[in-house]
Design an enzyme around this catalytic site. Structure first.
Site, PDB file in Angstrom:
ATOM      1  N   VAL A   1      44.580  40.476  27.014  1.00 29.39           N
ATOM      2  CA  VAL A   1      44.204  40.989  25.440  1.00 29.39           C
ATOM      3  C   VAL A   1      43.380  42.353  26.099  1.00 29.39           C
ATOM      4  O   VAL A   1      43.295  42.690  27.134  1.00 29.39           O
ATOM      5  CB  VAL A   1      43.032  40.014  25.276  1.00 29.39           C
ATOM      6  CG1 VAL A   1      43.124  38.670  24.901  1.00 29.39           C
ATOM      7  CG2 VAL A   1      41.710  39.959  26.795  1.00 29.39           C
ATOM      8  N   SER A   2      43.493  43.175  25.060  1.00 29.95           N
ATOM      9  CA  SER A   2      43.435  44.759  25.464  1.00 29.95           C
ATOM     10  C   SER A   2      42.006  45.135  25.225  1.00 29.95           C
ATOM     11  O   SER A   2      41.621  46.331  25.593  1.00 29.95           O
ATOM     12  CB  SER A   2      44.078  45.431  24.358  1.00 29.95           C
ATOM     13  OG  SER A   2      44.071  44.994  22.929  1.00 29.95           O
ATOM     14  N   SER A   3      41.020  44.511  24.747  1.00 32.32           N
ATOM     15  CA  SER A   3      39.718  44.845  24.672  1.00 32.32           C
ATOM     16  C   SER A   3      38.542  44.099  25.086  1.00 32.32           C
ATOM     17  O   SER A   3      38.686  42.750  25.333  1.00 32.32           O
ATOM     18  CB  SER A   3      39.259  45.210  23.196  1.00 32.32           C
ATOM     19  OG  SER A   3      39.128  43.984  22.486  1.00 32.32           O
TER      20      SER A   3
ATOM     21  N   GLN B   1      37.521  41.148  22.689  1.00 35.41           N
ATOM     22  CA  GLN B   1      38.474  39.863  22.563  1.00 35.41           C
ATOM     23  C   GLN B   1      38.304  38.967  23.718  1.00 35.41           C
ATOM     24  O   GLN B   1      38.608  37.510  23.558  1.00 35.41           O
ATOM     25  CB  GLN B   1      39.912  40.524  22.838  1.00 35.41           C
ATOM     26  CG  GLN B   1      40.468  41.120  21.552  1.00 35.41           C
ATOM     27  CD  GLN B   1      41.942  41.673  21.649  1.00 35.41           C
ATOM     28  OE1 GLN B   1      42.003  42.615  22.398  1.00 35.41           O
ATOM     29  NE2 GLN B   1      42.650  41.401  20.844  1.00 35.41           N
TER      30      GLN B   1
ATOM     31  N   VAL C   1      42.660  45.042  29.086  1.00 37.37           N
ATOM     32  CA  VAL C   1      43.449  46.144  29.863  1.00 37.37           C
ATOM     33  C   VAL C   1      44.819  46.571  28.454  1.00 37.37           C
ATOM     34  O   VAL C   1      45.372  45.490  27.892  1.00 37.37           O
ATOM     35  CB  VAL C   1      44.153  45.567  31.096  1.00 37.37           C
ATOM     36  CG1 VAL C   1      45.317  46.535  31.439  1.00 37.37           C
ATOM     37  CG2 VAL C   1      43.106  44.992  31.881  1.00 37.37           C
TER      38      VAL C   1
END
Length: 524
Positions: free
Chosen positions: A25-27, A30, A64
């Site tokens: 997941v990017s944030s 999340q 990431v």
């Protein structure tokens, strides 16, 4: 494409492939809200069971970006496969091609790194094949993932810029503020106490000159435990200090030059006025920066404030150890060539002389009564001037509007790039001047308290600066030195303090005391 092969579900001897499940997941949001990682893992496990894979490892990348090649989770997967002697018995499974990467170059590099170990890749939404159609479809999917990332970034930036243009800060809250839901505004910056009051006092002190340098601002903030609480470092860096001093948020304004958002009034409450903010910027441009000396402490409160009467250089101070091992505090001149160089002055003698000097500055009751009458007359005159100031501010705003309009007309007609840039700088300066004038007008020029309240506050200090000095607080003592004396004091080893140059209030009181002057009455 070296290492490419058609994906299989079993090894050469018929055993099921071992699956490494990769989730990303990017944030940070999340990872805290929703169930993104768990959902990806569950979907990958179901797909692995359908394909007959044996899941042996699950790897996560939390908060990431898919644009990055170097990620902790991906690094762990590749290093794990490199250590395995039979890496061709492994397959890396991920929920969607966008989970592997959201950048075409990153996707190709990761694919090559995984295939180079001998392992395979598999995904529920795409079949990895080595023929032309398979490679084409895989590339298009990877490009689509990158396009989605870029488009989402553009839309987010445009929304944030639009909110900034409307006067709302849309990044992390600066120190001294926090976000709160406010009706009609959504998330709005509000004061975060006690941090806000500490920063406000520091900014006002630097703007007024009470804190004369960035070093003093640094020292002031470091001595406030409510400000330093929770910080990683025990000391502030100068980068932190200059960041506090140059943020327009603290004046209630917003500016984002890199997004072409010019200075504009924000909806949040400022800690200081725009005029004070401009005073701070002017002081920074003038170089109001001095090192935050570690030797300024309560042991020698007069260090830096007293000059040698023989050479005019500041006295330094130190602890001197006697033959018995006992330490003794001294002030001394360290200037080469001075007749008093290295000739020490006991701290007790110098500071006792200073305290006697402060006690002499205490005016009599009769002097205070006279001063009160004269200050009252000056106060009334100040009130009369307030209406004139309001009229002058309104006229200034009209004049500035006219000048801005004239420059805009010239800007439209200008074709030379340097001329356009000069007009834009001039317009920006006029718009800032107009904002300052409008802010002063909105604040209604004139006193915010009654004469009795203001005079009572000043009276507490003017009546006896000695009482504030007795508090033993280093900050209070430094304040006494700044408010009571216009220049540093000269001290001779034999004659003591020379006649000090006091600030205007104490000079007036001294003149009243000796009946050397009287205030002329106003013409009626």
């Amino acid at each position: 494409m070296n290492g490419f092969r058609r994906p299989t579900t079993r090894t050469a001897d018929g055993a099921p492939l071992k699956a490494i499940v990769y989730c990303r997941v990017s944030s940070v949001a999340q990872t805290k809200k929703g169930d993104g990682l768990a959902s990806q893992e569950q979907r990958c496990r179901e797909y692995a069971a359908f394909k007959g894979y044996n899941v042996v490892k699950v790897v996560y990348d939390r908060a990431v970006s898919g644009k990055l090649l170097d990620r902790p989770g991906i690094r762990e997967v590749v290093q794990f496969l490199k250590r395995e002697k039979q890496a061709d018995q492994y397959v890396v499974v991920f929920d969607d091609i966008s989970r592997l990467a959201r950048d075409i170059r990153t996707h190709l590099d990761l694919r090559d790194a995984i295939y180079a170990t001998g392992a395979q890749m598999d995904c529920p939404t795409i079949e990895f094949r080595e023929d032309s159609d398979g490679l084409y479809f895989e590339g298009m999917q990877a490009l689509n993932a990158e396009h989605y990332r870029r488009k989402n970034a553009e839309q987010t930036k445009n929304r944030m810029r639009g909110r900034a243009m409307n006067g709302y800060w849309c990044f992390h809250a600066p120190p001294g503020y926090k976000f709160a839901r406010v009706a009609g505004h959504g998330n709005l910056l509000v004061r975060d106490e006690p941090m806000a009051s500490v920063i406000q006092e520091a900014l006002e002190g630097f703007a007024s000159g009470r804190l004369q340098s960035q070093g003093e601002v640094k020292r002031f903030l470091e001595q406030r435990p409510e400000f330093m609480q929770g910080r990683r470092r025990s000391e502030l860096r100068y980068e932190d200090v200059i960041r506090f001093l140059t943020r327009p948020h603290y004046a209630g304004y917003i500016e984002i030059p890199e997004w072409d958002v010019p200075l504009r009034k924000g909806h949040h409450e400022g800690l200081i006025s725009l005029e004070q903010y401009e005073q701070i910027q002017e002081r920074i441009r003038d170089g109001a920066r001095a090192p935050a000396r570690r030797d300024i402490n309560a042991d020698f409160a007069l260090r830096g404030a007293v000059l040698c009467a023989d050479c005019g250089k500041p006295l330094t101070a130190c602890w001197s150890k006697s033959k018995t091992g006992r330490k003794h505090p001294y002030y001394l001149c360290f200037t080469k060539g001075c007749v008093s160089s290295r000739k020490s002055i006991p701290r007790a003698r110098l500071e006792d002389d200073f305290e006697a000097l402060l006690q002499k500055m205490t005016p009599s009751a009769e002097t205070f009564a006279l001063a009160s009458v004269m200050f009252r007359q000056a106060w009334d005159a100040y009130l009369e001037q307030a209406t004139q100031v309001i009229a002058a501010l309104k006229a200034d705003i009209v004049r500035l509007d006219r000048q801005i309009e004239q420059l805009l007309d010239r800007l439209v007609e200008a074709s030379n790039a340097s001329t356009v840039a000069a007009y834009e700088r001039r317009i920006a300066k006029l718009e800032k001047d107009r904002l300052i004038a409008a802010e002063r007008l909105n604040k209604k020029p004139g006193p915010k308290r009654s004469f009795d309240d203001m005079f009572e506050l000043a009276c507490g200090f003017l009546s006896s600066p000695w009482n504030l000095w007795k508090s033993q607080s280093l900050n209070a003592r430094r304040m006494v030195l700044k408010l009571a004396f216009a220049e540093r004091l000269a001290y001779g080893r034999n004659e003591g303090f020379r006649t000090p140059k006091t600030t205007l209030p104490f000079k007036m009181l001294a003149d009243f005391e000796t009946a050397k002057c009287r205030m002329a009455g106003r013409d009626r």
